[in-house]
Design an enzyme around this catalytic site. Structure first.
Site, PDB file in Angstrom:
ATOM      1  N   ARG A 288       0.807  -1.199   0.000  1.00 23.25           N
ATOM      2  CA  ARG A 288       0.000   0.000   0.000  1.00 23.25           C
ATOM      3  C   ARG A 288       0.849   1.261   0.000  1.00 23.25           C
ATOM      4  NH1 ARG A 288      -4.910  -1.703   2.420  1.00 23.25           N
ATOM      5  NH2 ARG A 288      -6.426  -0.040   2.488  1.00 23.25           N
TER       6      ARG A 288
ATOM      7  N   ARG B 198      -9.621   7.916   4.071  1.00 26.52           N
ATOM      8  CA  ARG B 198      -8.969   6.747   3.463  1.00 26.52           C
ATOM      9  C   ARG B 198      -8.714   6.988   1.977  1.00 26.52           C
ATOM     10  NH1 ARG B 198     -13.204   2.458   5.047  1.00 26.52           N
ATOM     11  NH2 ARG B 198     -12.052   1.062   3.688  1.00 26.52           N
TER      12      ARG B 198
ATOM     13  N   ARG C 237     -22.013  -1.550   2.578  1.00 22.26           N
ATOM     14  CA  ARG C 237     -21.202  -2.754   2.739  1.00 22.26           C
ATOM     15  C   ARG C 237     -21.507  -3.483   4.048  1.00 22.26           C
ATOM     16  NH1 ARG C 237     -14.923  -2.904   2.051  1.00 22.26           N
ATOM     17  NH2 ARG C 237     -14.932  -1.177   3.509  1.00 22.26           N
TER      18      ARG C 237
ATOM     19  N   ARG D 265     -18.439  -2.164   9.089  1.00 24.17           N
ATOM     20  CA  ARG D 265     -17.086  -1.894   9.574  1.00 24.17           C
ATOM     21  C   ARG D 265     -16.996  -0.511  10.215  1.00 24.17           C
ATOM     22  NH1 ARG D 265     -12.912  -3.573   4.922  1.00 24.17           N
ATOM     23  NH2 ARG D 265     -12.011  -1.577   5.520  1.00 24.17           N
TER      24      ARG D 265
HETATM   25  P1  AP5 Z   1     -14.882  -4.685  -1.221  1.00 25.15           P
HETATM   26  O1  AP5 Z   1     -14.596  -5.869  -2.053  1.00 25.15           O
HETATM   27  O2  AP5 Z   1     -15.106  -4.868   0.231  1.00 25.15           O
HETATM   28  O3  AP5 Z   1     -13.774  -3.563  -1.486  1.00 25.15           O
HETATM   29  P2  AP5 Z   1     -12.254  -3.458  -1.052  1.00 25.15           P
HETATM   30  O4  AP5 Z   1     -11.512  -2.918  -2.223  1.00 25.15           O
HETATM   31  O5  AP5 Z   1     -11.768  -4.733  -0.457  1.00 25.15           O
HETATM   32  O6  AP5 Z   1     -12.414  -2.305   0.031  1.00 25.15           O
HETATM   33  P3  AP5 Z   1     -11.800  -2.166   1.492  1.00 25.15           P
HETATM   34  O7  AP5 Z   1     -12.574  -1.083   2.185  1.00 25.15           O
HETATM   35  O8  AP5 Z   1     -11.694  -3.492   2.167  1.00 25.15           O
HETATM   36  O9  AP5 Z   1     -10.422  -1.640   1.158  1.00 25.15           O
HETATM   37  P4  AP5 Z   1      -9.476  -0.883   2.046  1.00 25.15           P
HETATM   38  O10 AP5 Z   1      -8.286  -0.972   1.214  1.00 25.15           O
HETATM   39  O11 AP5 Z   1      -9.882   0.481   2.441  1.00 25.15           O
HETATM   40  O12 AP5 Z   1      -9.554  -1.677   3.443  1.00 25.15           O
HETATM   41  P5  AP5 Z   1      -8.602  -2.754   4.089  1.00 25.15           P
HETATM   42  O13 AP5 Z   1      -9.429  -3.692   4.857  1.00 25.15           O
HETATM   43  O14 AP5 Z   1      -7.657  -3.283   3.082  1.00 25.15           O
HETATM   44  O15 AP5 Z   1     -16.143  -3.914  -1.865  1.00 25.15           O
HETATM   45  C1  AP5 Z   1     -16.679  -2.735  -1.275  1.00 25.15           C
HETATM   46  C2  AP5 Z   1     -18.214  -2.774  -1.317  1.00 25.15           C
HETATM   47  O16 AP5 Z   1     -18.661  -2.677  -2.661  1.00 25.15           O
HETATM   48  C3  AP5 Z   1     -18.820  -4.066  -0.774  1.00 25.15           C
HETATM   49  O17 AP5 Z   1     -20.036  -3.755  -0.153  1.00 25.15           O
HETATM   50  C4  AP5 Z   1     -19.017  -4.916  -2.026  1.00 25.15           C
HETATM   51  O18 AP5 Z   1     -20.057  -5.863  -1.855  1.00 25.15           O
HETATM   52  C5  AP5 Z   1     -19.380  -3.853  -3.062  1.00 25.15           C
HETATM   53  N1  AP5 Z   1     -18.909  -4.176  -4.414  1.00 25.15           N
HETATM   54  C6  AP5 Z   1     -17.756  -4.841  -4.755  1.00 25.15           C
HETATM   55  N2  AP5 Z   1     -17.622  -4.893  -6.097  1.00 25.15           N
HETATM   56  C7  AP5 Z   1     -18.688  -4.219  -6.601  1.00 25.15           C
HETATM   57  C8  AP5 Z   1     -19.100  -3.924  -7.934  1.00 25.15           C
HETATM   58  N3  AP5 Z   1     -18.371  -4.315  -8.993  1.00 25.15           N
HETATM   59  N4  AP5 Z   1     -20.253  -3.194  -8.110  1.00 25.15           N
HETATM   60  C9  AP5 Z   1     -20.986  -2.791  -7.028  1.00 25.15           C
HETATM   61  N5  AP5 Z   1     -20.659  -3.064  -5.753  1.00 25.15           N
HETATM   62  C10 AP5 Z   1     -19.512  -3.766  -5.539  1.00 25.15           C
HETATM   63  O19 AP5 Z   1      -7.785  -1.852   5.102  1.00 25.15           O
HETATM   64  C11 AP5 Z   1      -8.407  -1.226   6.208  1.00 25.15           C
HETATM   65  C12 AP5 Z   1      -7.384  -0.442   7.000  1.00 25.15           C
HETATM   66  O20 AP5 Z   1      -6.352  -1.322   7.499  1.00 25.15           O
HETATM   67  C13 AP5 Z   1      -6.623   0.635   6.237  1.00 25.15           C
HETATM   68  O21 AP5 Z   1      -7.344   1.839   6.175  1.00 25.15           O
HETATM   69  C14 AP5 Z   1      -5.332   0.723   7.061  1.00 25.15           C
HETATM   70  O22 AP5 Z   1      -5.531   1.482   8.225  1.00 25.15           O
HETATM   71  C15 AP5 Z   1      -5.081  -0.706   7.455  1.00 25.15           C
HETATM   72  N6  AP5 Z   1      -4.235  -1.422   6.481  1.00 25.15           N
HETATM   73  C16 AP5 Z   1      -4.598  -2.495   5.717  1.00 25.15           C
HETATM   74  N7  AP5 Z   1      -3.586  -2.894   4.932  1.00 25.15           N
HETATM   75  C17 AP5 Z   1      -2.551  -2.058   5.194  1.00 25.15           C
HETATM   76  C18 AP5 Z   1      -1.223  -1.941   4.692  1.00 25.15           C
HETATM   77  N8  AP5 Z   1      -0.756  -2.773   3.737  1.00 25.15           N
HETATM   78  N9  AP5 Z   1      -0.436  -0.968   5.184  1.00 25.15           N
HETATM   79  C19 AP5 Z   1      -0.885  -0.126   6.139  1.00 25.15           C
HETATM   80  N10 AP5 Z   1      -2.126  -0.162   6.653  1.00 25.15           N
HETATM   81  C20 AP5 Z   1      -2.957  -1.125   6.187  1.00 25.15           C
HETATM   82 MG    MG Z   2     -11.233  -5.332   1.513  1.00 27.60          MG
END
Ligand code: AP5
Ligand code: MG
Ligand code: ZN
Length: 213
Positions: free
Chosen positions: A88, A171, A127, A160
């Site tokens: 990221r 974000r 979501r 969430r």
């Molecule tokens: P979904 O598939 O859940 O989307 P996503 O891309 O996985 O979104 P996230 O919110 O999980 O991503 P993120 O990167 O912010 O969070 P993460 O958990 O990685 O889809 C979203 C919604 O849309 C759902 O309701 C789905 O059903 C719907 N949908 C999907 N496809 C669709 C379509 N084609 N059409 C219509 N609807 C659709 O990270 C969370 C936090 O953790 C970060 O903010 C950070 O603080 C920390 N973190 C995680 N990884 C790291 C890292 N590598 N380094 C530092 N901090 C980190």
């Molecule tokens: Mg995700």
């Protein structure tokens, strides 16, 4: 096959990563899911990560990289894995490249799920996430078969904490500043592919699988 899912928060990385993992029988490694699982168990890592996640900020690179390097060294990742939410930042990407280089390997493909900011905020409000396996649903576009229950594992679906509109905006800002540069990074490595993430989930899935043939 070693795959990276790139994309803004809510672009659908997790939704597609789950499909890939099921189809190719490789682990789905989501750093966000790992942090949330740790928080649920009350581990030190989980409590530390929460401080950043609740504000929409990134967890420090050191913590995150160690965690992923340990995970990809496990036996079940021998035939490949799909990374979701990692790397990221440029330092995370460099750490990953270096770690794989040491064992004579490299990532095969980075799939950028492209969705403009306007579509994101409304997606997040609907979501629902599974507390058991991390699968995601949407009350309108991707509803579960039984309300409030995961299709894959039967566990409870929740909202969430970081899906509040203000946190989603933060974000997105963090994404543009720190994560978007990875598009050029993987373009430079010659492994970047882009899919249109605004299409319905089944169409995105089709485009993703076409790239993995
Ligand atoms: P979904 O598939 O859940 O989307 P996503 O891309 O996985 O979104 P996230 O919110 O999980 O991503 P993120 O990167 O912010 O969070 P993460 O958990 O990685 O889809 C979203 C919604 O849309 C759902 O309701 C789905 O059903 C719907 N949908 C999907 N496809 C669709 C379509 N084609 N059409 C219509 N609807 C659709 O990270 C969370 C936090 O953790 C970060 O903010 C950070 O603080 C920390 N973190 C995680 N990884 C790291 C890292 N590598 N380094 C530092 N901090 C980190
Ligand atoms: Mg995700
Ligand atoms: Zn589940």
């Amino acid at each position: 096959m070693k795959i990276i899912m790139l994309g803004a928060p809510g672009a659908g990385k997790g939704t597609q990563a789950k499909k890939i993992a099921d189809k190719f029988n490789i682990p789905h490694i989501s750093t966000g899911d790992i942090f949330r699982a740790n928080l649920k168990e009350g581990t030190e890592l989980g409590l530390k990560a929460k401080e950043y996640m609740d504000k929409g900020e990134l967890v420090p690179d050191g913590l995150t990289c160690d965690l992923v390097m340990d995970r990809i060294a496990k036996d079940d990742a021998k035939n490949g894995f799909v990374l979701d939410g990692f790397p990221r930042t440029i330092p995370q990407a460099e750490a990953l490249t270096e770690a794989l280089k040491k064992i004579g390997q490299a990532m095969d493909i980075a799939i950028n799920v492209d969705v403009p900011d306007e579509n994101i905020v409304e997606r997040m409000g609907g979501r629902r996430a599974c507390v058991g396996c991390g699968a995601t649903y949407h009350v309108v576009t991707v509803p579960p078969k039984t309300e409030g229950k995961c299709d894959r594992c039967g566990a409870e679906l929740i909202l969430r904490d970081d899906d509040k509109p203000e946190t989603v905006k933060k974000r997105l800002a963090v994404y543009h500043e720190q994560t978007q540069p990875l598009i050029d990074y993987y373009e430079g490595q010659g492994i970047l592919k882009t899919v249109d993430g605004t299409l319905p989930p089944e169409s995105v899935e089709e485009a993703v699988f076409a790239l993995l043939k």
